[in-house]
Scaffold this active site. Structure first.
Site, short mmCIF file in Angstrom:
data_model
loop_
_atom_site.label_atom_id
_atom_site.label_comp_id
_atom_site.label_asym_id
_atom_site.label_seq_id
_atom_site.Cartn_x
_atom_site.Cartn_y
_atom_site.Cartn_z
N GLY A 15 -13.42 16.45 -1.90
CA GLY A 15 -14.37 16.53 -0.79
C GLY A 15 -15.63 15.71 -0.96
N THR A 16 -15.56 14.60 -1.71
CA THR A 16 -16.77 13.78 -1.82
C THR A 16 -17.08 13.09 -0.49
OG1 THR A 16 -15.58 11.84 -2.68
CG2 THR A 16 -16.49 13.38 -4.30
N ASN A 17 -16.05 12.75 0.27
CA ASN A 17 -16.32 12.18 1.60
C ASN A 17 -16.90 13.24 2.53
OD1 ASN A 17 -15.53 9.26 1.95
ND2 ASN A 17 -13.75 10.05 0.84
N ARG A 68 6.41 20.98 9.72
CA ARG A 68 5.16 20.31 10.08
C ARG A 68 4.67 20.76 11.46
NH1 ARG A 68 3.78 16.65 6.43
NH2 ARG A 68 5.46 15.80 5.17
N MET A 93 -4.49 15.22 2.97
CA MET A 93 -3.28 14.60 2.44
C MET A 93 -1.99 15.13 3.06
SD MET A 93 -4.86 12.56 0.52
CE MET A 93 -3.70 11.80 -0.60
N LEU A 96 0.73 14.08 9.79
CA LEU A 96 0.61 14.85 11.04
C LEU A 96 1.68 14.42 12.03
CD1 LEU A 96 -3.27 14.56 11.17
CD2 LEU A 96 -1.98 16.68 10.77
N ASN A 110 -9.67 8.62 10.26
CA ASN A 110 -9.19 8.86 8.90
C ASN A 110 -9.80 7.81 7.97
OD1 ASN A 110 -7.44 9.85 6.75
ND2 ASN A 110 -6.19 8.02 7.06
N HIS A 112 -8.99 5.75 4.46
CA HIS A 112 -7.88 5.43 3.56
C HIS A 112 -8.38 4.47 2.48
CE1 HIS A 112 -3.78 4.92 2.25
NE2 HIS A 112 -4.00 3.62 2.20
N ASP A 148 -1.47 5.84 8.52
CA ASP A 148 -2.39 4.78 8.08
C ASP A 148 -2.26 3.50 8.93
OD1 ASP A 148 -3.19 6.51 6.05
OD2 ASP A 148 -1.75 5.70 4.62
#
Ligand code: GRF
Length: 218
Positions: A15-17, A68, A93, A96, A110, A112, A148
């Protein structure tokens, strides 16, 4: 009403972002506020960061779902419940489903850790080092049905240095991730981004900060 856009942040790990977004949101004039942090992993350290910041948190453990589609349905319900207008995937991670991503088209971004379209998926830093590229980096993009692959908002490049390990390269890239995410969210929340022919346009009034850090000459 604060006038700020309501943002949900989805995480899976450290969770640094998320922390970079929490810190940015502390500025009174930041155009977004985090209304919920959702993790698919109960052990995510990002949940501790969110708690410390007094944010609403929710764990939706993917292991409790058959497929999913049912996991994504629970996610969608949780996003609607908190009236999220925008979604940031910050080290989230899980793949979806297209049904889910379609509901957030143009409203979900997102981060990446590679210069997309190179090195989609996992183990990006290891693969970058092994392939001998001289630059690695990170990308913030709109989320589309394909992993991505959505329209690119921002990128930063960093050099791959002799002796780099996936860990040392990841640290260099993360520094740039933390710079970019608040900026990308600012643009998104202010309505400064549009998509034309699969490419993102940013209001011309803004100077696009491009971070290219040249490697030491050999
Ligand atoms: C980041 O490199 C992000 O780009 C990737 O996973 C890492 C997560 O870092 N998807 P953190 O959880 O934000 O610290």
């Amino acid at each position: 009403m604060s006038g700020k856009k309501r943002v949900a942040v989805l995480i899976s790990g450290n969770g640094t972002n998320l922390q970079a977004l929490i810190d940015a949101c502390a500025a009174p004039d930041f155009p977004a506020e985090i209304v919920r942090v959702i993790s698919n992993r109960p052990e995510s350290y990002g949940l501790v960061r969110a708690d410390k910041a007094g944010l609403n948190t929710l764990v939706i453990d993917h292991r409790g779902f058959l497929d999913r589609a049912s996991f994504d349905a629970a996610l969608q319900e949780a996003l609607i419940e908190c009236n999220a207008e925008l979604v940031c995937l910050a080290g989230f991670m899980r793949l979806l489903t297209p049904e889910f991503t379609a509901q957030w088209e143009g409203r979900m971004i997102n981060i990446h850790p590679s210069l997309l379209p190179a090195f989609k998926g996992l183990d990006t830093h290891k693969r970058a080092i092994e392939s001998g590229v001289r630059f690695a980096g990170c990308t913030i993009h709109f989320v589309s049905a394909d992993m991505d692959a959505g329209p690119i908002i921002m990128q930063a490049a960093v050099p791959v240095l002799a002796g780099d390990t996936p860990q040392s390269l990841a640290e260099r890239v993360l520094e740039q991730e933390h710079r970019m995410f608040p900026q990308a969210l600012t643009w998104l929340a202010q309505g400064d981004l549009s998509i034309a022919n699969g490419c993102v346009e940013i209001k011309t009034a803004h100077k696009i900060p491009v971070a290219i850090i040249a490697p030491e000459p050999v």
